[in-house]
Write an enzyme that holds these catalytic residues in place. Structure first.
Site, PDB file in Angstrom:
ATOM      1  N   LYS A 150      -2.559   2.420  -6.779  1.00 35.59           N
ATOM      2  CA  LYS A 150      -2.461   3.124  -5.489  1.00 35.59           C
ATOM      3  C   LYS A 150      -1.959   4.559  -5.730  1.00 35.59           C
ATOM      4  CE  LYS A 150      -3.060   1.785  -1.797  1.00 35.59           C
ATOM      5  NZ  LYS A 150      -4.304   1.740  -0.954  1.00 35.59           N
ATOM      6  N   THR A 197       0.841   3.171   0.207  1.00 36.77           N
ATOM      7  CA  THR A 197       1.984   2.260   0.268  1.00 36.77           C
ATOM      8  C   THR A 197       3.282   2.924  -0.175  1.00 36.77           C
ATOM      9  OG1 THR A 197       2.865   0.256  -0.773  1.00 36.77           O
ATOM     10  CG2 THR A 197       1.257   1.464  -2.037  1.00 36.77           C
ATOM     11  N   ASP A 198       4.407   2.334   0.238  1.00 34.93           N
ATOM     12  CA  ASP A 198       5.716   2.818  -0.240  1.00 34.93           C
ATOM     13  C   ASP A 198       5.947   2.479  -1.714  1.00 34.93           C
ATOM     14  OD1 ASP A 198       6.093   0.060   0.022  1.00 34.93           O
ATOM     15  OD2 ASP A 198       7.807   0.196   1.379  1.00 34.93           O
ATOM     16  N   GLU A 199       5.155   1.521  -2.236  1.00 32.99           N
ATOM     17  CA  GLU A 199       5.408   1.050  -3.612  1.00 32.99           C
ATOM     18  C   GLU A 199       5.152   2.123  -4.664  1.00 32.99           C
ATOM     19  OE1 GLU A 199       4.167  -2.825  -4.698  1.00 32.99           O
ATOM     20  OE2 GLU A 199       4.476  -3.635  -2.690  1.00 32.99           O
ATOM     21  N   TYR A 249      -0.666  -2.847  -9.391  1.00 31.01           N
ATOM     22  CA  TYR A 249      -1.086  -2.525  -8.017  1.00 31.01           C
ATOM     23  C   TYR A 249      -0.571  -1.141  -7.617  1.00 31.01           C
ATOM     24  CZ  TYR A 249      -0.663  -2.170  -2.950  1.00 31.01           C
ATOM     25  OH  TYR A 249      -0.688  -1.699  -1.652  1.00 31.01           O
TER      26      TYR A 249
HETATM   27  P1  NAD Z   1      -6.070  -6.883   2.400  1.00 27.49           P
HETATM   28  O1  NAD Z   1      -6.099  -7.343   0.989  1.00 27.49           O
HETATM   29  O2  NAD Z   1      -5.727  -7.833   3.478  1.00 27.49           O
HETATM   30  O3  NAD Z   1      -7.482  -6.242   2.792  1.00 27.49           O
HETATM   31  C1  NAD Z   1      -8.214  -5.427   1.914  1.00 27.49           C
HETATM   32  C2  NAD Z   1      -9.658  -5.401   2.424  1.00 27.49           C
HETATM   33  O4  NAD Z   1     -10.398  -4.543   1.562  1.00 27.49           O
HETATM   34  C3  NAD Z   1     -10.342  -6.772   2.387  1.00 27.49           C
HETATM   35  O5  NAD Z   1     -11.046  -6.998   3.588  1.00 27.49           O
HETATM   36  C4  NAD Z   1     -11.323  -6.659   1.212  1.00 27.49           C
HETATM   37  O6  NAD Z   1     -12.489  -7.444   1.378  1.00 27.49           O
HETATM   38  C5  NAD Z   1     -11.642  -5.177   1.238  1.00 27.49           C
HETATM   39  N1  NAD Z   1     -12.094  -4.661  -0.063  1.00 27.49           N
HETATM   40  C6  NAD Z   1     -11.542  -4.932  -1.279  1.00 27.49           C
HETATM   41  N2  NAD Z   1     -12.238  -4.278  -2.231  1.00 27.49           N
HETATM   42  C7  NAD Z   1     -13.229  -3.572  -1.607  1.00 27.49           C
HETATM   43  C8  NAD Z   1     -14.252  -2.698  -2.057  1.00 27.49           C
HETATM   44  N3  NAD Z   1     -14.407  -2.431  -3.354  1.00 27.49           N
HETATM   45  N4  NAD Z   1     -15.078  -2.145  -1.138  1.00 27.49           N
HETATM   46  C9  NAD Z   1     -14.935  -2.437   0.193  1.00 27.49           C
HETATM   47  N5  NAD Z   1     -13.990  -3.269   0.657  1.00 27.49           N
HETATM   48  C10 NAD Z   1     -13.132  -3.821  -0.221  1.00 27.49           C
HETATM   49  O7  NAD Z   1      -5.092  -5.628   2.409  1.00 27.49           O
HETATM   50  P2  NAD Z   1      -4.148  -5.082   3.574  1.00 27.49           P
HETATM   51  O8  NAD Z   1      -2.833  -5.721   3.439  1.00 27.49           O
HETATM   52  O9  NAD Z   1      -4.881  -5.115   4.836  1.00 27.49           O
HETATM   53  O10 NAD Z   1      -3.995  -3.575   3.081  1.00 27.49           O
HETATM   54  C11 NAD Z   1      -4.909  -2.559   3.512  1.00 27.49           C
HETATM   55  C12 NAD Z   1      -4.499  -1.241   2.876  1.00 27.49           C
HETATM   56  O11 NAD Z   1      -3.184  -0.902   3.281  1.00 27.49           O
HETATM   57  C13 NAD Z   1      -4.482  -1.260   1.349  1.00 27.49           C
HETATM   58  O12 NAD Z   1      -4.969  -0.039   0.891  1.00 27.49           O
HETATM   59  C14 NAD Z   1      -3.018  -1.428   0.992  1.00 27.49           C
HETATM   60  O13 NAD Z   1      -2.733  -0.829  -0.238  1.00 27.49           O
HETATM   61  C15 NAD Z   1      -2.363  -0.683   2.133  1.00 27.49           C
HETATM   62  N6  NAD Z   1      -1.004  -1.127   2.507  1.00 27.49           N
HETATM   63  C16 NAD Z   1      -0.754  -2.443   2.763  1.00 27.49           C
HETATM   64  C17 NAD Z   1       0.527  -2.831   3.183  1.00 27.49           C
HETATM   65  C18 NAD Z   1       0.859  -4.276   3.490  1.00 27.49           C
HETATM   66  O14 NAD Z   1       2.031  -4.589   3.713  1.00 27.49           O
HETATM   67  N7  NAD Z   1      -0.105  -5.179   3.549  1.00 27.49           N
HETATM   68  C19 NAD Z   1       1.530  -1.871   3.308  1.00 27.49           C
HETATM   69  C20 NAD Z   1       1.247  -0.536   3.022  1.00 27.49           C
HETATM   70  C21 NAD Z   1      -0.040  -0.174   2.638  1.00 27.49           C
HETATM   71  O1  DAU Z   2       5.534  -2.374   0.434  1.00 29.55           O
HETATM   72  C1  DAU Z   2       4.195  -2.365   0.832  1.00 29.55           C
HETATM   73  C2  DAU Z   2       3.470  -3.448   0.092  1.00 29.55           C
HETATM   74  O2  DAU Z   2       3.886  -4.679   0.655  1.00 29.55           O
HETATM   75  C3  DAU Z   2       1.960  -3.309   0.134  1.00 29.55           C
HETATM   76  O3  DAU Z   2       1.582  -2.121  -0.510  1.00 29.55           O
HETATM   77  C4  DAU Z   2       1.295  -4.507  -0.541  1.00 29.55           C
HETATM   78  O4  DAU Z   2      -0.110  -4.423  -0.392  1.00 29.55           O
HETATM   79  C5  DAU Z   2       1.792  -5.764   0.123  1.00 29.55           C
HETATM   80  O5  DAU Z   2       1.238  -6.899  -0.512  1.00 29.55           O
HETATM   81  C6  DAU Z   2       3.315  -5.839   0.091  1.00 29.55           C
HETATM   82  O6  DAU Z   2       3.791  -6.015  -1.263  1.00 29.55           O
HETATM   83  P1  DAU Z   2       5.043  -6.976  -1.603  1.00 29.55           P
HETATM   84  O7  DAU Z   2       4.952  -7.348  -3.018  1.00 29.55           O
HETATM   85  O8  DAU Z   2       6.312  -6.377  -1.123  1.00 29.55           O
HETATM   86  O9  DAU Z   2       4.672  -8.203  -0.610  1.00 29.55           O
HETATM   87  P2  DAU Z   2       4.705  -9.796  -0.830  1.00 29.55           P
HETATM   88  O10 DAU Z   2       4.483 -10.400   0.517  1.00 29.55           O
HETATM   89  O11 DAU Z   2       3.821 -10.213  -1.942  1.00 29.55           O
HETATM   90  O12 DAU Z   2       6.204 -10.056  -1.249  1.00 29.55           O
HETATM   91  C7  DAU Z   2       7.281  -9.665  -0.428  1.00 29.55           C
HETATM   92  C8  DAU Z   2       8.565 -10.007  -1.163  1.00 29.55           C
HETATM   93  O13 DAU Z   2       8.689 -11.442  -1.226  1.00 29.55           O
HETATM   94  C9  DAU Z   2       8.585  -9.525  -2.594  1.00 29.55           C
HETATM   95  O14 DAU Z   2       9.912  -9.130  -2.932  1.00 29.55           O
HETATM   96  C10 DAU Z   2       8.194 -10.750  -3.414  1.00 29.55           C
HETATM   97  C11 DAU Z   2       8.739 -11.903  -2.587  1.00 29.55           C
HETATM   98  N1  DAU Z   2       7.958 -13.164  -2.658  1.00 29.55           N
HETATM   99  C12 DAU Z   2       6.617 -13.125  -2.447  1.00 29.55           C
HETATM  100  C13 DAU Z   2       5.867 -14.286  -2.498  1.00 29.55           C
HETATM  101  C14 DAU Z   2       4.366 -14.232  -2.297  1.00 29.55           C
HETATM  102  C15 DAU Z   2       8.624 -14.360  -2.872  1.00 29.55           C
HETATM  103  O15 DAU Z   2       9.856 -14.398  -3.035  1.00 29.55           O
HETATM  104  N2  DAU Z   2       7.886 -15.517  -2.934  1.00 29.55           N
HETATM  105  C16 DAU Z   2       6.525 -15.526  -2.765  1.00 29.55           C
HETATM  106  O16 DAU Z   2       5.893 -16.612  -2.860  1.00 29.55           O
END
Ligand code: NAD
Ligand code: DAU
Length: 354
Positions: free
Chosen positions: A162, A132-134, A158
């Protein structure tokens, strides 16, 4: 065959669906099916012989080792993680367990398996870690976007977990020679996004007549990327990425949270107007800020663009229109995932807000 972990989650399931739609190698999909994993996402693959689903934990070394050998795996793509920042604030231990210990175990099993392969198979093997970018921390408004050379400065449990996993991946290359790749991506959105995250939560709450909770002043900035563009980027890195390199992936779509929520309200106002004719914007509520809330993320994706030729296909406007349309067409999916454990979470997180 490739091993995809976390392939029942949001990005992982989109990746597996895209991969098999493109007619690529068969997939072993390993997922623990936590609250975020959902087999409904993979429904279209139920009769697909090129997809083997297994419920299991990436921290289970016996299981992972036997899977790698049994299926003669040539690449591991690691999506499995605890992914929600707010949940990591309430309870970080699962994040340490899966994101750090789990990734460590996956690396160790992969290394042991890889060391038994023929020279040719060793050269072809890849371990791609999805990050992730975080991990880079938070930017001020005037700062340039993150490049691959930015310092790691994670701010939440989180992002720290990562970051730790990214460091382990790097060490397994430098110490053992395991052919690894790491991608760091910005915020994704699109189909099958669990409604604890901002975009699906706002769509869901709007349609339910609930408040749309905005943390703090809503001026935090995220760089949004449509999920299939992320999946394409991962395929591109797996195919052409240089071993040991990290690649930033981003949509070049920096938006404040308030802008994102307004976009959703405008789309819903047009596609599913409220019965009273008022705008969904009336449901916006400002609530307490997230502790340690990162102000801004932005990705400089020029390395993957110039080296590997990847570019996002969707603009923010086209991606958001597709996303809102998907949620309107798939209300049963949201109904199914917003019962039980989901309700417990919402009650805990938004106790004073929703
Ligand atoms: P998600 O939470 O939707 O999915 C995670 C999946 O991993 C789920 O299906 C869960 O059951 C599975 N899981 C959790 N723990 C596990 C374990 N111990 N063994 C096997 N499976 C397990 O997450 P996502 O949003 O799809 O993110 C996927 C990946 O991409 C993550 O590594 C996250 O850090 C990364 N990522 C997400 C975003 C985003 O915006 N969602 C952005 C950048 C990177
Ligand atoms: O940047 C990549 C990341 O993006 C991934 O690594 C994470 O897995 C993914 O969950 C996401 O993280 P964020 O914290 O940026 O996403 P989230 O959707 O939780 O929140 C987006 C923005 O919106 C953040 O600034 C918090 C804000 N927010 C979120 C929720 C859930 C609100 O203002 N209200 C809300 O109820």
């Amino acid at each position: 065959m490739i091993l995809v972990t976390g392939g029942a989650g949001f990005i992982g399931s989109n990746f597996v669906l895209n991969w098999l739609r493109a007619g690529l190698e068969p997939v072993v999909n390993l997922d623990k099916l936590t609250y975020a994993g959902n087999l409904e996402n993979l429904h279209a693959l139920k009769d697909n012989k090129n997809h083997i689903f297994l419920r299991g934990d990436i921290a289970d070394s016996e299981l992972i080792s036997s899977l790698l050998t049994k299926h003669n795996i040539r690449a591991v793509v690691n999506f499995a993680a605890e992914s929600h920042v707010d949940r990591s604030i309430h309870g970080p231990s699962e994040f340490i367990q899966t994101n750090i210990i789990g990734t460590f175990n996956l690396l160790e099993c992969s290394r042991k398996y890889w060391s038994t392969l023929s020279e040719q198979a060793k050269q072809n093997f890849r371990f791609l870690h999805v990050s992730t970018d975080e991990v880079f921390g938070s930017l001020n408004k005037e700062d340039p976007a993150f490049t691959e050379n930015n310092r790691y400065e994670p701010n939440s449990p989180y992002s720290a977990s990562k970051a730790a996993s990214d460091h382990l991946v790097r060490a397994w290359l430098h110490t053992y020679g395991l052919p690894v790749l790491t991608t760091n991506c910005s915020n994704n959105y699109g189909p099958y996004h669990f409604p604890e995250k901002l975009i699906p939560l706002v769509i869901h709450n709007a349609l339910k007549g609930k408040s749309l909770p905005i943390y703090g002043d809503g001026q935090q900035i995220r760089d949004w990327l449509y999920v299939t563009d992320h999946c394409e980027a991962i395929r591109c890195v797996l195919d052409k990425g240089r071993i040991g390199e990290t690649y930033n992936i981003g949509g070049c779509n920096e938006k404040t949270n308030l802008e994102v929520v307004h976009t959703i309200c405008n789309l819903l106002d047009a596609q599913k107007p409220r019965a009273d004719g008022h705008s969904y914007k009336e449901q916006i509520t400002f609530v307490a800020d997230r502790p340690g809330h990162d102000k801004r993320y932005a990705m400089d994706a020029s390395k993957i663009q110039t080296e590997l030729g990847w570019r996002p296909a969707e603009t923010f406007e086209s991606g958001m229109a597709k996303t809102v349309a998907w949620y309107l067409d798939n209300s049963q999916w949201t109904e199914n995932v917003t019962s039980g454990a989901y309700l417990e979470w919402v009650n805990k997180q938004y106790i004073h807000a929703v």
